[in-house]
Motif scaffolding. Structure first.
Motif, short mmCIF file in Angstrom:
data_model
loop_
_atom_site.label_atom_id
_atom_site.label_comp_id
_atom_site.label_asym_id
_atom_site.label_seq_id
_atom_site.Cartn_x
_atom_site.Cartn_y
_atom_site.Cartn_z
N VAL A 196 0.96 -1.30 0.04
CA VAL A 196 0.02 0.30 0.11
C VAL A 196 0.67 0.99 0.11
O VAL A 196 0.64 2.12 -0.62
N ILE A 227 1.15 6.82 -6.57
CA ILE A 227 -0.05 7.67 -6.82
C ILE A 227 0.26 9.16 -6.71
O ILE A 227 0.11 10.07 -7.33
N MET A 249 2.34 9.97 -9.87
CA MET A 249 1.69 10.02 -11.06
C MET A 249 0.99 11.60 -11.00
O MET A 249 0.42 12.16 -11.99
N PHE A 259 0.26 -7.65 -9.57
CA PHE A 259 0.27 -7.96 -7.81
C PHE A 259 -1.14 -7.22 -7.23
O PHE A 259 -1.80 -7.95 -6.53
N VAL A 302 -3.33 5.58 -11.31
CA VAL A 302 -3.85 6.04 -10.22
C VAL A 302 -4.94 5.43 -9.95
O VAL A 302 -5.12 4.86 -8.68
N PHE A 306 -3.74 1.72 -8.55
CA PHE A 306 -3.28 1.89 -7.42
C PHE A 306 -4.39 2.17 -6.22
O PHE A 306 -4.27 1.70 -5.16
N SER A 307 -5.31 3.08 -6.47
CA SER A 307 -6.19 3.56 -5.48
C SER A 307 -6.99 2.21 -5.14
O SER A 307 -7.49 2.00 -4.12
N LEU A 309 -6.14 -0.85 -5.31
CA LEU A 309 -5.57 -1.81 -4.44
C LEU A 309 -5.40 -1.24 -3.15
O LEU A 309 -5.34 -1.81 -2.25
N ALA A 310 -5.08 0.18 -2.86
CA ALA A 310 -4.93 0.68 -1.42
C ALA A 310 -6.51 0.39 -0.81
O ALA A 310 -6.56 0.03 0.26
N LEU A 321 -7.17 -3.06 0.07
CA LEU A 321 -6.30 -3.80 1.15
C LEU A 321 -6.87 -3.07 2.47
O LEU A 321 -6.87 -3.85 3.79
N ILE A 322 -7.35 -1.92 2.36
CA ILE A 322 -7.61 -1.12 3.76
C ILE A 322 -9.22 -1.70 4.03
O ILE A 322 -9.26 -2.06 5.32
N PHE A 323 -9.92 -1.95 3.13
CA PHE A 323 -11.29 -2.23 3.59
C PHE A 323 -11.64 -3.97 3.54
O PHE A 323 -12.56 -4.52 4.28
N PRO A 365 -8.85 -6.86 3.60
CA PRO A 365 -7.55 -7.32 3.21
C PRO A 365 -7.52 -8.65 2.85
O PRO A 365 -6.62 -9.13 2.12
#
Lengths: 303, 526, 305
Positions: B284, B291, B294, C240, C279, C282-283, C285-286, C289-291, C293
């Protein structure tokens, strides 16, 4: 009247914990008395550690209430009123009630003052024995260091607090007989010493209730006897009540005032050690007797 | 009798070794045949064509076969089982190598120091093996020898299983050396020549030392794996660049402000993710780093996109600029203008910033929160059972690390005068992380050694022009930097998985401060 | 509607490639709990192997039917990439097994940097354009404004991916090798006590992951017609992300995650802005994982106290 009924420190009511379909603890209620050593026993897989994890906030119970009292016993009268409110705790001068099932794990230790040890020892093995005891005094030292700011500036108030924390650590090192090894890494200690250190570390948080998960596991008879002395000393000198999970019956019967027996997540017996020892249900659970036979034995005992 | 069996064993080994070496050669042929044996080039019409390079392939495969054979016979052959030697690179080979490193380190350091002494005393040892022929000035030689001595010390550290405490003895000496470095460089390489040394080596290495020390708080002490640390470096750099250009604020106001902004970002990003366990946290943070980069690339109105920001105001010495005007530093102090004053000023600035980072880290370790970080690294569950609010504890580490990243970032943008997203790629994060892990988690001295080796080594590659004489003129050593960098990361990990300095110093003691072996330091969650 | 259909086709194509790479991540993570950071670069290496094989065929044999060329490329790339990954595991990861937690990760980052620089040094830093293959398209929906088309190479990518996934699924679910893998996943020590060669099983896992990454590499090369030494990082991180989104450790999850990431990227580019497509990935992904996992198809994890 028994002390756990007269002056309870901790009350579990209708505690149930499910993992998916598995019911690990089923509608369990018991109390632990102030100044008592309460033992929680039962065959493997009976759900004892799950109960511990619920009390110390590591698991959130599916149902039920776990309440702890500080100060005068009268405060129990306000339990239902406290539960009705959304707060985690109700504190007033000289007394407090803590609803442990609502608190996250660290608050159980920090505010409700319930400390615990673990079945598989969890020391900070790369830190020294002394450091382990200092980490346990984190919250007190944090306040004294003005949340680090004052401490960074090296103000005398913090220095004094730090000195006091080392004195306290020394006191416990003396109690567990590890003064000579204070500067050695905790991971280097022999097993029995690690067990004692973990108890001392928990005591450094100044708990009102100390929860010990199999403290005698893996100890030889001599170490086991030392442990008994340590635990009795903690009750006498420090006024901390103890709740312990134990398989070693010599420890349980010798030092506990109150024994609760679990089997398959349900309470099957609750009373003084002598009572539990002779309870046919307990004997059956440990020796693996079928239910009909239990009834037969019960009938025999009663007649 | 014993001799015979040994010989018998060895003769069997040679057959085995040959077979093994041939196998290794075959594998190498498979791996490199396509890449080294064949080269794709574009012809005039821009179409790809293949060029064959059999010699290069033969050389590489040959080296591998012969090397493997020699290793088999002379090094691994002595191990009871060949397989065991491969599985655990410890024991004989490692011990030998360490002794060798130690020896070489001692010799290099001694020779260099003695020679510097002699040269400074006026004369020179007549036939010093390392003194290059006459063309070089006295100063350059001393400078090279000083660097050689530093590398010698690094080698000794390698060889000696250096502990944090042993390294601590080098601390004051190291700070003294760093403080004197610009003077040494000027004495050594003259006004003109020293610029490169102070800038490329001194400042560059110190930036990475500072970044390493900052990340060390997060990764080394608190055990939180952060793969996006460069994001905070970028926040600091862009904060300074934009605020300085838009509002004309001075460096000395913006430096703390950039740090605070970075810490703020650290808290915002950290809050949701810090409950994730190790590898997830790593990914993360990597995602956040990308992010931010970018956004910098794409939000052209804000950041200038790929073109970056140029003309960033340079820092002043409390209002005195370093330029050729009458108001400038040189004119005010009655000196002749030279760009070196600014470079020296920047050098001491980053030195102070880095030392501030180290000072805060050292003090924090002895604070309850610092102890909680280290406890957290070992066992998060135990920490929670002791009433430690792990989220807050992690956040402080994350924010503090981010803050120092921000300081370094604003320094970077003030030094360069130009920034673009190119400077804040993932590879930068990886390099900083590598410095922390290779140095030994949590060890300040380890970070310095690793930064000198990695960044200094990187810069040295530029200087190795003599390689051109060996490999021909189109050989560009800089091209191989990444290759060697990547390979050395692997090699150092295989060699010392816990980093160069793997012991930890306790933060409190009753009777004596005994160092703790790294093997005892558990790593829990985080 | 036409745009939507077209983007769906493009998204599934891209998603297939991500899914193939993601399996390598998920399998390695499942068996040794390590994020194999170099996997993206292994994928890039395979694309180069495919490209060089293609040129080699052209140089040695002249023109061959495209199908044969692709099959040859697949075979060579799978074999050589497997060899690469086997060697990498052997040299850079195996000695670190059971060591300090971060050591294999750092080693993997080192391998990743090494691989991209190795390819840059040996093959040059420029983009390598390859002549297009299978460029013909089938027009699915014809409309005056927008034709929805699927190209032969898109069909090929989907078909090859589907076949390989089926074969792979069989391998992991029905054979003793798959059983050994799952056993090692559960408890490596116990598996070795029961006579499973753990080292070999892990090696095979790396080989399988590399073979699938090689398929993805060939497809990528054919699809985009250009490869570069820096092509490993971005698809690697996306794959990934896909593995995490699907639930790391879960094979179907990797494929589902790959398809989702492919679709999200393509639709984001089509309907919002192409600038921020990474973006978006990747967002996700984040946020995942946060909500969540454990991902879409992963097993939830109970904290052991």
């Amino acid at each position: 009247m028994n002390r756990w009924e007269e002056k309870p420190l901790l009350k579990l009511e209708h505690l149930t914990m499910r993992f998916g379909g598995l019911v690990a603890v089923n509608d369990l209620s018991f109390s632990a008395g102030e100044g008592d050593i309460t033992a929680l026993i039962g065959p493997n897989g009976a759900g004892k550690t799950t109960v511990f994890n619920c009390i110390t906030g590591f698991y959130k119970p599916t149902e039920g209430r776990i309440a702890l009292r500080h100060g005068e016993a009268k405060v129990w009268d306000e339990l239902d009123a406290a539960t009705a409110r959304p707060d985690r705790r109700m504190v007033r001068a000289g007394a407090g009630l803590y609803l442990l099932e609502r608190m996250p794990d660290f608050e159980v230790s920090a505010h409700a003052k319930v400390a615990r040890t673990f079945q598989n020892i969890r020391l900070f093995s790369g830190m020294t024995v002394l450091e382990n005891l200092l980490v346990a005094q984190h919250n007190a030292l944090m306040t004294a260091s003005g949340f680090t700011v004052l401490g960074l500036l090296g103000l005398p108030a913090y220095r004094k607090a730090e000195k006091a924390s080392i004195e306290k650590a020394k006191y416990w090192l003396d109690r567990i007989d590890l003064m000579d090894r204070a500067d050695d890494p905790a991971g280097d200690l022999p097993y029995g010493a690690q067990r004692r250190l973990e108890i001392a570390r928990a005591m450094c948080t100044e708990p009102v209730l100390l929860c010990l998960d199999e403290p005698a596991a893996g100890l030889n008879p001599r170490e086991s006897a030392d442990l008994n002395a340590l635990l009795l000393g903690i009750r006498e000198k420090d006024g901390t009540s103890i709740l312990l999970i134990e398989h070693d019956m010599s420890v349980v019967m010798e030092i506990s005032d109150h024994v609760v027996v679990l089997d398959y997540g349900t309470k099957i017996s609750d009373g003084k050690p002598d009572f539990v020892r002779n309870d046919p249900k307990v004997i059956a659970a440990y020796l693996g007797v079928s239910d009909e036979e239990v009834e037969a034995v019960e009938a025999e005992v009663l007649s | 009798m014993a001799n015979e069996t040994q010989t018998g064993g060895r003769s069997v080994d040679i057959g085995h070794a040959a077979k093994d070496a041939l196998l290794a050669g075959l594998i190498a042929l498979g791996l490199f045949g396509v890449f080294i044996g064949l080269q794709t080039v574009q012809d005039i019409s821009n179409r790809l064509v293949l060029k064959v390079r059999p010699e290069a392939l033969a050389v590489i495969v040959g080296i591998i076969v012969v090397g493997r054979f020699l290793l088999n016979v002379f090094v691994w052959g002595r191990e009871p089982s060949h397989k065991a030697a491969v599985a655990s690179p410890s024991g004989g080979l490692l011990g030998m190598f360490k002794r060798l490193c130690f020896l070489v380190g001692v010799v290099v350091t001694l020779v260099a120091v003695v020679d510097i002494g002699f040269r400074l005393a006026g004369g020179a040892l007549p036939n010093m093996p390392i003194s290059p022929p006459g063309t070089m000035g006295l100063g350059s030689i001393i400078l090279i020898e000083a660097v050689a001595a530093l590398f010698g010390v690094v080698l000794i550290a390698f060889g000696q299983n250096m502990t944090e405490r042993a390294a601590a003895l080098l601390g004051p000496a190291g700070i003294g050396f760093l403080a004197a470095f610009p003077i040494i460089a000027i004495l050594g390489a003259g006004w003109g020549g020293s610029l490169k040394w102070i800038d490329n080596f001194g400042i560059q290495i110190l930036i990475y030392v500072m970044l390493g020390w900052g990340l060390n708080i997060v990764v080394g002490l608190a055990g939180l794996l952060d793969l996006g640390y460069v994001a905070f470096y970028a926040v600091g750099a862009y904060s300074y660049a934009l605020l300085a250009k838009e509002f004309g604020l001075s460096f000395w106001i913006l430096l703390p402000l950039a740090g605070i902004l970075s810490a703020f970002w650290g808290i915002i990003l950290g809050f949701p993710v810090l409950r994730l366990r190790g590898d997830y946290l790593a990914i993360v943070t990597l995602a956040f780093g990308e992010i931010i980069r970018m956004v910098l690339v794409n939000w052209v109105d804000f950041s200038g996109g790929y073109a970056g920001i140029s003309g960033i105001p340079r820092p002043t010495l409390f209002g005195i600029p370093f330029n050729a005007t009458d108001e400038g530093f040189a004119a005010r102090f009655g000196l002749e203008f030279s760009p070196i004053y600014r470079t020296i000023f920047l050098y001491y600035l980053i030195l102070c910033l880095a030392l501030l980072t180290a000072f805060v880290t050292v003090r924090m370790r002895r604070m309850p929160v610092g102890r909680a970080w280290e406890a957290l690294r070992e066992d998060e569950i135990a920490c929670r059972s002791l009433g430690i609010n792990t989220t807050n504890t992690k956040l402080t580490a994350f924010a503090l690390g981010a803050m120092f990243g921000g300081f370094a970032g604003s320094f970077f943008s003030a030094r360069q005068g130009f920034i673009s997203p190119e400077s804040f790629t993932f590879i930068e994060s990886a390099q900083i992380l590598a410095i922390v892990v290779l140095g030994g988690m949590g060890s300040l001295y380890g970070v310095v050694i690793a930064a000198v080796v990695l960044v200094g080594g990187f810069e040295i590659m530029r200087e190795l022009d003599f390689l051109k004489q060996i490999f021909g003129n189109d050989f560009d050593p800089a091209l191989y930097r990444g290759l060697i960098f990547g390979a050395s990361m692997v090699v150092i990990m295989l060699w010392k998985p816990r980093g160069l300095i793997s012991t930890r110093t306790p933060t409190a003691f009753l009777k004596e401060r005994k160092t703790v072996s790294g093997d005892l330091v558990k790593e829990g969650h985080g | 509607m036409e745009v939507f259909l077209q983007q769906l086709i493009n998204g599934i194509t891209l998603g297939s490639i991500y899914g193939l790479i993601a399996i390598g991540y998920t399998m390695v993570f499942g068996i040794i709990g390590m994020v194999n950071f170099a996997h993206g670069d292994v994928f890039m290496v395979s694309a180069f192997i495919a490209m060089i094989t293609f040129l080699l065929i052209g140089a040695l044999v002249g023109s061959v039917p495209v199908v044969i060329a692709i099959v040859l490329m697949l075979v060579v790339a799978m074999v050589l990439t497997s060899l690469w990954n086997w060697t990498i595991e052997r040299v850079a990861y195996r000695p670190l097994r059971g060591s300090f937690r971060l050591a294999p990760l750092i080693s993997a980052i080192g391998v990743s940097i090494f691989l991209s620089n190795f390819v840059q040094v040996t093959q040059g830093p420029r983009n390598k354009p390859v002549p297009g293959m299978l460029n013909d398209v089938i027009i699915l929906v014809e409309s005056p404004t927008y034709n929805v088309a699927i190209s032969y190479k898109q069909i090929m990518i989907m078909v090859v991916t589907a076949i390989l996934l089926a074969a792979f699924w069989y391998l992991v679910q029905k054979t003793s090798l798959g059983r050994a893998q799952r056993a090692c996943e559960q408890d490596r020590k116990m598996a070795s006590l029961l006579g499973i060669d753990v080292d070999r099983t892990i090696s095979i896992t790396f080989v399988m992951g590399a073979a699938l990454a090689a398929v993805a590499g060939v497809m990528y090369m054919v699809y985009y017609g250009v490869v570069s030494f820096s092509d490993g990082f971005n698809p690697g991180v996306k794959a990934f992300t896909a593995a995490v989104l699907g639930g790391i450790g879960s094979l179907p999850g990797a494929v589902v995650g790959g398809l989702l990431i492919g679709l999200i990227e393509v639709f984001w580019s089509a309907y919002f802005t192409i600038d921020y497509k990474d973006v978006a990935a990747f967002s996700i992904l984040a946020i995942t994982l946060i909500f969540m996992p454990q991902g879409l198809l992963g097993k939830p994890e109970v904290e052991k106290v």
